[in-house]
Write an enzyme that holds these catalytic residues in place. Structure first.
Site, PDB file in Angstrom:
ATOM      1  N   GLU A 282      -5.950  -2.660  -2.638  1.00  0.00           N
ATOM      2  CA  GLU A 282      -5.766  -4.082  -2.375  1.00  0.00           C
ATOM      3  C   GLU A 282      -7.116  -4.786  -2.305  1.00  0.00           C
ATOM      4  O   GLU A 282      -8.160  -4.151  -2.090  1.00  0.00           O
ATOM      5  CB  GLU A 282      -5.038  -4.307  -1.043  1.00  0.00           C
ATOM      6  CG  GLU A 282      -3.604  -3.822  -1.029  1.00  0.00           C
ATOM      7  CD  GLU A 282      -2.948  -4.034   0.323  1.00  0.00           C
ATOM      8  OE1 GLU A 282      -1.722  -4.178   0.351  1.00  0.00           O
ATOM      9  OE2 GLU A 282      -3.662  -4.045   1.351  1.00  0.00           O
TER      10      GLU A 282
ATOM     11  N   ARG B  86       6.869   4.476  14.475  1.00  0.00           N
ATOM     12  CA  ARG B  86       6.757   5.404  15.605  1.00  0.00           C
ATOM     13  C   ARG B  86       6.318   4.625  16.828  1.00  0.00           C
ATOM     14  O   ARG B  86       6.003   3.426  16.749  1.00  0.00           O
ATOM     15  CB  ARG B  86       5.726   6.486  15.301  1.00  0.00           C
ATOM     16  CG  ARG B  86       4.358   5.908  14.939  1.00  0.00           C
ATOM     17  CD  ARG B  86       3.276   6.952  14.876  1.00  0.00           C
ATOM     18  NE  ARG B  86       2.052   6.474  14.269  1.00  0.00           N
ATOM     19  CZ  ARG B  86       1.124   5.738  14.874  1.00  0.00           C
ATOM     20  NH1 ARG B  86       1.289   5.376  16.134  1.00  0.00           N
ATOM     21  NH2 ARG B  86       0.034   5.344  14.240  1.00  0.00           N
TER      22      ARG B  86
END
Length: 529
Positions: free
Chosen positions: A231, A322
């Protein structure tokens, strides 16, 4: 009691014998899949943190441990403990077969992965569920969708969430084309994981090939997957995340945002909630984007949507599927128990109502590192430990005197969390708490973190992901800290010389090293403010 077995040693903690076996009788709600015994597939402070929440719900607990962790504090806190292999993580905490065997041998019906290790591995979640056990976290399919950076990016685009220009490719020609179209610098990321592993900065075309090769190697080593995402690199953005909790049936709630901009090597050092200095409009846009993404994925359990913020614009970064290291910051503001909520969701209970937040909370990570030497990893034995305390001060740690900090695992030693009705109150409380933090034997970062929180740039919210490089690149411990270390080293060395060994002879180290610096590491004089 420690009994030998083919699959490992099993230890019944004395505390468990006094408490009885538990089995959910003390308050775990009756639901579709009532949890009775939870195995915590992790170590250190997060294992201890999870065990405490399970105990409050009347759920019996099983700790697992490698040979390096036989004396770890989380073993005594659990009802049972089971050996899963040697010190090397790939043969113990990353060994899915050993963990499932531990669950079988101890009769556990659920597994909580904590963070790190196997927590974001879809194959682990799937193996746990295929084994007939409850996985306390998002299901494997959701993890594959959101835990994979490339797949999550595609979902963000489909959900109308802004993303930074980029490509899902490790092909040098394609990356060269991205650089020509969007401009340099670029950042190379591992598609399959996070935590800064596999990330490389590319400032010009000549750096593309070596960066791709290095990132692929590191991604393979860390995640078993060499796929890359490239990116456009934003030079000094802020890193802001939104805490999420979903029930897996389409309902998702947000519990505020956190600023995580202060980092080194793309790994967070300090987090605070709420993220300071954001307009209410931007804050709401971030929350809406996070909820939209998680709802579309039918997210279950705790997770975070992470964004880069540049001025009044934001871009999707990733989802951490998570429980986060920095979850205590949200717990302090919202007065909630995110681990307890994970356990309730796992057994089929409805999500709790979102409590009203109040005040501000700041967390500082204390790592086993030498920041004055480019954050060189450190090891050692805890010779002396004094932890801060007081109103609205929380310390999550598994450290205890005599504990050995080895090179086998992550160097996080403790998380110091402070709450205040205002950011300034939380900041001043943190300065005091970090000044009180005293650890001899292992070099650590408490003094650096104290100086960061006390600094003018932090006070004035001049935050970015390059905060350390801009303001603390050449940080050194001050003279008071060095003098305190010399005094403490002399005292500890004198004590060692005066004490006979267990065999009645000299206490001289086998390697002949009597250097007080080797024995001591950093020593922080706690009265210094």
């Amino acid at each position: 009691m420690l009994a030998s077995s083919t699959g490992g040693d099993r230890f019944i903690a004395p505390a468990a014998m006094m408490r009885g076996r538990g089995y959910g009788s003390l308050g775990a709600k009756m639901g579709r899949r009532t949890l009775r015994k939870l195995l915590v597939a992790n170590r250190g402070e997060i294992a201890l943190r999870i065990i405490r929440s399970a105990r409050l719900m009347g759920i019996a607990t099983v700790a697992v441990f490698s040979e390096a962790d036989r004396e770890s504090a989380h073993l005594a806190a659990a009802d049972e403990a089971f050996s899963i292999g040697p010190a090397e993580a790939q043969h113990s905490y990353l060994n899915i077969g050993a963990i499932l065997e531990a669950a079988d041998r101890t009769g556990a019906d659920a597994i909580h992965p904590g963070y790190g290790f196997l927590s974001e591995r879809p194959e682990f979640a799937r193996a746990v569920e295929d084994h007939g056990l409850i996985f306390v976290g998002p299901p494997a399919g959701v993890m594959e969708l959101l835990g994979d950076k490339a797949a999550a990016r595609r979902l963000a685009v489909a959900s109308g969430i802004p993303v930074i220009p980029g490509i899902e490719s490790g092909d040098p020609a394609a990356v060269q084309g991205l650089g020509a179209a969007s401009g340099f610098p670029l950042v190379v990321k591992a598609a399959a994981g996070g935590g800064g592993r596999g990330m490389r900065l590319v400032r010009e075309a000549s750096e593309i090939q070596p960066a791709l090769e290095a990132a692929t190697r590191e991604a393979h080593t860390a995640f078993g997957d060499g796929r890359l995402l490239v990116e456009r690199y934003l030079e000094e953005p802020r890193h802001v995340e939104v805490q999420l909790m979903g029930d897996g049936r389409g309902k998702v709630i947000a519990l505020g945002d956190r600023d995580c901009s202060i980092q080194r090597r793309y790994q967070k050092l300090l987090e605070e909630s709420p993220a300071p200095g954001l307009s209410e409009g931007l804050r709401q846009q971030l929350t809406d984007a996070a909820l939209r993404l998680a709802s579309r994925a039918r997210y279950r359990s705790a997770g975070t949507a992470e964004f880069l913020v540049a001025g009044d614009r934001f871009y999707f970064l990733e989802v951490n599927a998570r429980l986060q290291v920095e979850h205590p910051v949200t717990e302090m503001r919202y007065g909630c128990d995110l681990v307890g909520e994970q356990l309730r969701v796992a057994q089929g209970d409805a999500l709790s109502e979102v409590p009203m937040p109040r005040g501000c909370a700041i967390e500082c990570r204390v790592n086993a590192e030498e920041p004055e030497h480019d954050f060189r990893p450190a090891t050692g034995e805890v010779l002396y430990l004094h932890l801060p305390a007081g109103p609205n001060v929380r310390v999550d740690t598994s450290l205890q005197p005599g504990a050995v900090v080895s090179a086998h695992y992550d160097g996080l030693l403790a998380k110091v969390v402070c709450f205040g009705l205002t950011r300034e109150e939380a900041r001043m409380r943190m300065i005091s708490a970090l000044g009180e933090f005293t650890l001899a034997g292992v070099p650590h970062t408490a003094a650096l973190m104290r100086d960061i929180v006390a600094s003018e740039p932090f006070s004035e919210v001049r935050l970015s992901t390059r905060f350390i490089q801009r303001w603390f690149r050449d940080w050194q411990p001050d003279a008071d800290t060095v003098r305190a270390a010399l005094v403490a080293a002399a005292l500890l060395t004198g004590r060692d010389r005066a004490m006979p060994s267990a065999a009645g002879g000299s206490s001289r180290r086998a390697d002949g090293d009597r250097s007080p610096w080797t024995r001591l590491g950093h020593f922080e004089l706690w009265s210094r403010q």
